[in-house]
Scaffold this active site. Sequence first.
Site, PDB file in Angstrom:
ATOM      1  N   SER A   1      -9.890   4.049   0.740  1.00 17.04           N
ATOM      2  CA  SER A   1     -10.858   5.133   0.506  1.00 17.04           C
ATOM      3  C   SER A   1     -10.247   6.496   0.832  1.00 17.04           C
ATOM      4  O   SER A   1     -10.654   7.501   0.228  1.00 17.04           O
ATOM      5  CB  SER A   1     -12.169   4.904   1.257  1.00 17.04           C
ATOM      6  OG  SER A   1     -11.989   4.764   2.645  1.00 17.04           O
TER       7      SER A   1
ATOM      8  N   ARG B   1     -12.558   3.521   6.285  1.00 14.01           N
ATOM      9  CA  ARG B   1     -13.594   4.504   6.611  1.00 14.01           C
ATOM     10  C   ARG B   1     -14.852   4.362   5.753  1.00 14.01           C
ATOM     11  O   ARG B   1     -15.962   4.479   6.261  1.00 14.01           O
ATOM     12  CB  ARG B   1     -13.024   5.923   6.475  1.00 14.01           C
ATOM     13  CG  ARG B   1     -12.154   6.304   7.641  1.00 14.01           C
ATOM     14  CD  ARG B   1     -11.261   7.479   7.329  1.00 14.01           C
ATOM     15  NE  ARG B   1     -10.139   7.121   6.484  1.00 14.01           N
ATOM     16  CZ  ARG B   1      -9.192   7.958   6.095  1.00 14.01           C
ATOM     17  NH1 ARG B   1      -9.261   9.224   6.465  1.00 14.01           N
ATOM     18  NH2 ARG B   1      -8.187   7.562   5.352  1.00 14.01           N
TER      19      ARG B   1
ATOM     20  N   GLU C   1       0.836  -1.215   0.000  1.00 13.07           N
ATOM     21  CA  GLU C   1       0.000   0.000   0.000  1.00 13.07           C
ATOM     22  C   GLU C   1       0.865   1.256   0.000  1.00 13.07           C
ATOM     23  O   GLU C   1       1.321   1.696   1.061  1.00 13.07           O
ATOM     24  CB  GLU C   1      -0.927  -0.004   1.229  1.00 13.07           C
ATOM     25  CG  GLU C   1      -1.796   1.250   1.300  1.00 13.07           C
ATOM     26  CD  GLU C   1      -2.763   1.274   2.492  1.00 13.07           C
ATOM     27  OE1 GLU C   1      -2.700   0.364   3.337  1.00 13.07           O
ATOM     28  OE2 GLU C   1      -3.559   2.213   2.545  1.00 13.07           O
TER      29      GLU C   1
ATOM     30  N   LYS D   1      -2.596  -2.044  -3.071  1.00 13.07           N
ATOM     31  CA  LYS D   1      -3.640  -1.208  -2.458  1.00 13.07           C
ATOM     32  C   LYS D   1      -3.253   0.254  -2.638  1.00 13.07           C
ATOM     33  O   LYS D   1      -2.501   0.815  -1.836  1.00 13.07           O
ATOM     34  CB  LYS D   1      -3.783  -1.562  -0.969  1.00 13.07           C
ATOM     35  CG  LYS D   1      -4.751  -0.671  -0.213  1.00 13.07           C
ATOM     36  CD  LYS D   1      -5.181  -1.289   1.101  1.00 13.07           C
ATOM     37  CE  LYS D   1      -6.022  -0.312   1.900  1.00 13.07           C
ATOM     38  NZ  LYS D   1      -6.732  -0.937   3.015  1.00 13.07           N
TER      39      LYS D   1
HETATM   40  P1  13P Z   1      -9.284   4.014   4.418  1.00 12.46           P
HETATM   41  O1  13P Z   1     -10.175   3.270   3.430  1.00 12.46           O
HETATM   42  O2  13P Z   1     -10.051   4.579   5.573  1.00 12.46           O
HETATM   43  O3  13P Z   1      -8.356   4.964   3.728  1.00 12.46           O
HETATM   44  O4  13P Z   1      -8.365   2.917   5.126  1.00 12.46           O
HETATM   45  C1  13P Z   1      -7.845   1.894   4.395  1.00 12.46           C
HETATM   46  C2  13P Z   1      -6.589   1.426   5.003  1.00 12.46           C
HETATM   47  O5  13P Z   1      -6.465   0.286   5.379  1.00 12.46           O
HETATM   48  C3  13P Z   1      -5.475   2.376   5.126  1.00 12.46           C
HETATM   49  O6  13P Z   1      -4.307   1.682   5.401  1.00 12.46           O
END
Ligand code: 13P
Length: 331
Positions: free
Chosen positions: A251, A284, A167, A209
């Site tokens: 998100s 979120r 990510e 991600k």
């Molecule tokens: P959000 O969808 O709230 O951005 O969180 C996803 C996530 O796992 C961030 O590491």
Amino acid sequence: MVARGKGILAADESSGTIKKRFDAINVESTEDNRRDYRETLFRTREAMENSISGVILFDETIRQKAKDGTPLVKLIQDAGSIPGIKVDKGAKDLAGAPGEKVTEGLDGLRERLAEYYELGARFAKWRAVIDIAGNDIPSGYCIATNVHALARYAALCQEANIVPIVEPEVLMDGDHDIDRCYDVTEYTLKSLFDELYAQDVALEGTILKPNMVISGKKCPTQASTAEIAEKTVKCFRETVPAALPGIVFLSGGQSDEEATANLNAMNAGHADELPWALSFSYGRALQAAPQKAWAGKAENEPAAQAAFAHRAKMNSLATLGEWSSDLEKAG
Ligand code: 13P
């Protein structure tokens, strides 16, 4: 993890982040409250069986038991979903680079992964943070150190038979326009895949991600859903190898409905021509509604489950390009 019509629930908020979320609904962040809330989500059979392929957990949660003594991991497995684990130790100040972060957590990771495998984790997550809300950032140094760590983490995961989710999040904070987000996301992804190659990570066993290519939250001109979908898909075509099975978006501060609409537009326009599945790994955007409905009260659990099931269904439809805003009203 990227089965048709399914996506991932990111329920791996660190102790600090879950406290922030609970503060917003006036709930004290105790171990029992965190357990009760997450148990409520994992017992939402409709969502878990039909829309959620995997759940990312925090260290505390992977060890926790439900009120009746069943391990929370087992609730997830019994619903046909895969338990995963956040293994990074958070984004810390990057030495000599004011305003920039590097994610830590590599020391002892091999041993931690072996333990998490025993506890049931079959995939993991590591989040790197690229802040672009300033004139001179991001630096090449910030991106290089973060993607190097992501690749080291991914190689260790694969050695442990755990699928790495990589990510690299380019933040939405700031007043930059969508093209600035495009350029930084493109550079970051190119650097990431170079480093994964250099460290011999098998892309066939890796999930990406990323952020969507999107306007900064404070940008006076906000790009439309169609532009976000078009530029995000274009950026990935330029940077993400076809061997990678799937891309699951974070998100990142979009509203619930925006996150769903943007994912839907990408899949409605392109799904048949793309080499990878495009799905979600929302924190979120899946949990804001159930948190609000729950508000820390046992009697609200059915309402929280209904809210979670609804968001999970909407995002599942978005992975198929079959969502429309009318369905939100019906829910
Ligand atoms: P959000 O969808 O709230 O951005 O969180 C996803 C996530 O796992 C961030 O590491």
